[in-house]
Design a protein around this motif. Sequence first.
Motif, short mmCIF file in Angstrom:
data_model
loop_
_atom_site.label_atom_id
_atom_site.label_comp_id
_atom_site.label_asym_id
_atom_site.label_seq_id
_atom_site.Cartn_x
_atom_site.Cartn_y
_atom_site.Cartn_z
N MET A 263 -1.63 10.27 -3.57
CA MET A 263 -1.62 9.13 -2.48
C MET A 263 -0.35 8.45 -3.02
N ARG A 264 -0.14 8.10 -4.34
CA ARG A 264 0.95 7.54 -5.06
C ARG A 264 2.21 8.17 -4.66
N TRP A 265 2.36 9.34 -4.59
CA TRP A 265 3.48 10.19 -4.30
C TRP A 265 3.69 9.96 -2.93
N ALA A 266 2.71 9.94 -2.08
CA ALA A 266 3.06 9.89 -0.70
C ALA A 266 3.49 8.77 -0.34
N ALA A 270 7.20 7.75 1.52
CA ALA A 270 7.29 6.81 2.52
C ALA A 270 8.46 5.68 2.45
N CYS A 271 8.42 5.24 1.19
CA CYS A 271 9.63 4.18 1.02
C CYS A 271 10.72 4.65 0.81
N THR A 272 11.10 6.02 0.74
CA THR A 272 12.56 6.54 0.50
C THR A 272 13.40 6.44 1.46
N TYR A 279 11.49 13.13 2.82
CA TYR A 279 11.03 12.14 3.88
C TYR A 279 10.83 12.76 5.06
N GLY A 280 11.90 13.65 5.63
CA GLY A 280 11.97 14.23 6.68
C GLY A 280 10.63 15.22 6.90
N LEU A 286 3.50 16.05 9.07
CA LEU A 286 2.41 15.20 9.44
C LEU A 286 2.31 15.01 11.02
N MET A 287 3.68 15.08 11.71
CA MET A 287 3.72 15.02 13.14
C MET A 287 2.94 16.37 13.62
#
Length: 297
Positions: A263-266, A270-272, A279-280, A286-287
């Motif tokens: 979760m921390r890595w996710a 997400a913040c990158t 990120y892509g 996920l999409m």
Amino acid sequence: MKVVRLAKVCLTETYSRVRVGKNLFDMFPFRGGLKQGDALSLLLFNFLLEYAIRRVQVNQDGLKLNGTHQLLLYAYDVNMLGGSVHTIKENAEALVVASKDTGLQVNADKTKHMVTSPDQNVERSHNMKTDNKSFEMVEEFKHLGTTLTNQNSIQEEIKSRLKSGKACYHSVQDLLSTNLLSKNLKIKIYKTIILPVVWYGCETWSLKLREERRLRVFENRVLIKIFGPKWDDVTGLWRKLHNEELNDLYSSSNIDRVTKSRMRWAGHVACTGERRGVYGFWWGNLMEREHLWQTQA
């Protein structure tokens, strides 16, 4: 089908001299690759490798991730991703030619390639030949300390992590069993020496019940050594602590920490921002999963 190739690149025709006081001796050649501890050699190596990589015209049939063709580098490791063996071979030949022009060469003995596909009938036994060099096809290899397999299975990686963790455990088990150290200090030894080895790369793990049980068994084995035996008033004998008793004494389990690390890595990914490839890849997966769930529903 996805083809992964890992290449090792090293310097060629490098020389050195030895100075003793005011005396400078003749030059002599180096037989190895990158010289350890030489800051200038490392800088020049990076310049040459970057120049060679930029000259490689990646085939348009290659695997795209976040809109770009994938040619990943870390230190002297070059990782190519492609949709077919033919694509990887063309890109490998281009890399070999570009490397030669800059004085670099691809180490054929350390270069491997692997085919990952859900189709069990895909041919996996032939080596790849290019520029009179043969690159071995393997079912798994290590990249940046992580074991990658042609089945995209995490089981072998967790086995490797646990094996390394057991080696660390055996190296400090005398400290974990001695009465000279407090239990709090022993737990700190466990967290700082053993656990980082077991957890390496756990952010990418997809745990099944079998892997969770292996992690619990390993951790309980270490905790039994730390907390020692317990006196049983009923039998009048010393006995090992049960799993429930270990959970009461040490509530933070391996499974919980792996979940928190993921979760921390996710959250970090997400913040990158959208410009980063990771990120892509993360958001794209996920999409795709969300679309698959909606279709199945």
